[in-house]
Design an enzyme around this catalytic site. Structure first.
Site, short mmCIF file in Angstrom:
data_model
loop_
_atom_site.label_atom_id
_atom_site.label_comp_id
_atom_site.label_asym_id
_atom_site.label_seq_id
_atom_site.Cartn_x
_atom_site.Cartn_y
_atom_site.Cartn_z
N TYR A 48 -55.97 15.13 98.87
CA TYR A 48 -55.12 15.86 99.47
C TYR A 48 -54.01 16.54 97.80
CZ TYR A 48 -51.34 17.69 101.82
OH TYR A 48 -49.92 18.62 102.90
N ALA A 89 -48.05 16.03 147.68
CA ALA A 89 -47.73 15.14 146.25
C ALA A 89 -46.35 16.35 145.92
CB ALA A 89 -48.90 15.85 145.45
N ARG A 106 -37.51 6.52 142.79
CA ARG A 106 -37.49 5.16 142.62
C ARG A 106 -38.64 5.40 142.01
NH1 ARG A 106 -39.83 2.74 148.43
NH2 ARG A 106 -39.74 5.23 148.54
#
Ligand code: UD1
Ligand code: CA
Length: 461
Positions: A393, A9, A15
């Site tokens: 809130y 890997a 590409r």
């Protein structure tokens, strides 16, 4: 004989035209390399060695974050600083391989390889043969290494596309790259690799001719489908494999008794645990870990992420559900947004344009239209009128709204938290409630209506 897996890997993936290392691109919501590691793990190897290079530690860290702990612990990470070919990559792993093991070589950018195919490949490699190859006959073999066989059909070597002559280019049997070898002889062959070829690379494939020259048999296992040996080199191939992967998952669901109105229009990006007799309309996306129980119907264009959905739930079109628990017989949507920490108990109902967050909604309670309910605990059989919001809130902190069983909240009520509404209480429509309401009280908190006779409307200047 123990199995050890080496996954290559380290490549750059030019590409892909991306800053992200190739093996970290997602397929079904999971990095390519993670697919390969999980498949490798299912073969119960002693060890998985990942050769990484491009992207450096980000590859290691991203994968570790994506894997279950026992799998992550079984991975040995080895950096290949300079990429000098597939043979060179396996040389990096050599010191970590146990002489008595079988070694399986896999590729981090070939994500759909099946465990059953690999198991047959491993089984092919018996005591008389130190090497087996996974090959495939392709109508168009362009780009691949070709398998060279003698007139008796014995494998003699592999020639890379770039090194092949006209005759060899006509060969349709290709090298998938995946192979299985005994560790001890493999180590010897790796030492003999040379880079006198078109790409000046150390080709892993050159070991094949070395084995053939010793008159040792090499077995080839044919891959079952082209898809499982296909690599990802660019975004076009990635998109193709994504579709294949999604189709495979959809087919599994169908065979398990799930109804998909169009198997081409479902995306599963994670672990979906779903029971038979669930009906799924088009363009539904599942992300992360999702469980859906039997009899549930999911309408079109829904996104469901990291949630559990009980039996006989009805989720209507364009509903988003994340991090939530929905009990049996609930109804949600259309156009509902159920945010993390929502728990709907049996038979609860959320209607259109309702948003919930960190909210517990009791059995049989309803929030039917145009509401925001956040940081709330709502009892049983509560009715929340259209347009009601929790003002949870204050600009700095979040506060709790508690609504007890049987409460009726009038339409367009603002519940200014922290606030508590006692059992069976009622609030008048349009109220801004910032004081607790006791059991069975009616709370009205709004300006009184004045009716002015003979009112003259302003005229246009
Ligand atoms: C290789 C095979 C070819 C086969 C094809 C199948 C060789 C010499 N050729 O060719 O026969 O048909 O795969 O797809 O093995 N990698 C590293 N380090 C390196 C070089 C490569 O980790 O130094 C990794 C890459 O990230 C990639 C894999 O190995 O995942 C294959 O390398 P790549 O250069 O793409 O090999 P191919 O030319 O495709
Ligand atoms: Ca390749």
């Amino acid at each position: 004989m123990d199995l050890e897996v080496v996954i290559l890997a380290a490549g750059k993936g030019t590409r892909m035209k991306s800053k992200l290392p190739k093996v970290l691109h997602l397929l079904g919501g999971k990095p390519l390399l993670a697919h390969v590691i999980e498949t490798a793990q299912s073969l119960e190897p002693k060890k998985i060695i990942v050769i990484y290079g491009h992207g450096g530690d980000s590859v290691k860290h991203t994968i570790a974050a994506n894997m279950d702990q026992p799998i992550a612990n079984n991975i040995e990470w080895i950096e290949q600083v300079e990429q000098k070919g597939t043979g060179h990559a396996v040389q990096m792993a050599e010191p970590f391989l146990n002489d008595a093991s079988k070694v399986l070589v896999l590729y981090g950018d070939v994500p759909l390889i099946r465990a059953s195919t690999l198991q047959s490949l491993i089984n092919k490699k018996n005591s008389e043969s130190p090497l087996s190859l996974l090959t495939m006959n392709l109508p168009d073999a362009t780009g691949y290494g070709r398998i060279l066989r003698d007139i008796d059909g014995n494998i003699k070597g592999i020639v890379e596309q770039k090194d092949a002559n006209q005759e060899q280019l006509k060969i349709k049997e290709i090298n998938t790259g995946i192979l299985c070898a005994d560790a001890k002889p493999l180590k010897g062959w790796l030492k003999q690799l040379k880079n006198n070829n078109a790409q000046e690379e150390y080709y892993l494939t050159d070991i094949v001719a070395m084995v053939a020259n010793k008159y040792l048999p090499i077995y080839a296992e044919q891959a079952k489908s082209a898809i499982e040996v296909e690599g990802v080199n660019d975004k076009k191939q990635l998109a193709k494999l994504e579709r294949c992967f999604q189709r495979q998952q959809a087919e599994t669901l169908l065979l398990n008794g799930v109804t998909l109105l169009d198997p081409e229009r479902i995306d599963i990006r994670g672990k979906l645990d779903i029971e038979p007799d669930v009906i799924i309309d088009v363009n539904v996306i599942f992300e992360g870990a999702v469980k859906v129980e039997t009899g549930t119907v999911i309408g079109p264009n829904c996104v469901i992420k990291n949630s559990t959905i009980g039996a006989n739930v009805k989720i209507e079109a364009n509903t988003l559900i994340e991090g939530s628990h929905i009990a049996e017989q609930c109804t949600i949507g259309p156009f509902a947004r159920v945010r993390p920490g929502t728990h709907l108990h049996k038979g609860a109902k959320l209607g259109n344009f309702v948003e919930t967050k960190k909210t517990d909604i009791g059995e049989g309670s309803k929030v039917n239209h145009l509401s925001y309910i956040g940081d709330a605990k709502i009892g049983k059989n509560v009715n929340i009128g259209a347009g009601t919001i929790t003002c949870n809130y204050d600009g700095v902190n979040k506060h709790l709204t508690e609504i007890e069983d049987g409460v009726f909240i009038g339409s367009n009520t603002s519940l200014i938290a922290p606030v508590k509404i006692g059992k069976q209480a009622t609030t008048g429509a349009g109220s801004a409630i910032n004081k607790n309401v006791e059991e069975k009280q009616l709370a009205i908190a709004r300006g009184k209506q004045k009716n002015i006779d003979g009112w003259q409307r302003p005229e246009k200047k």
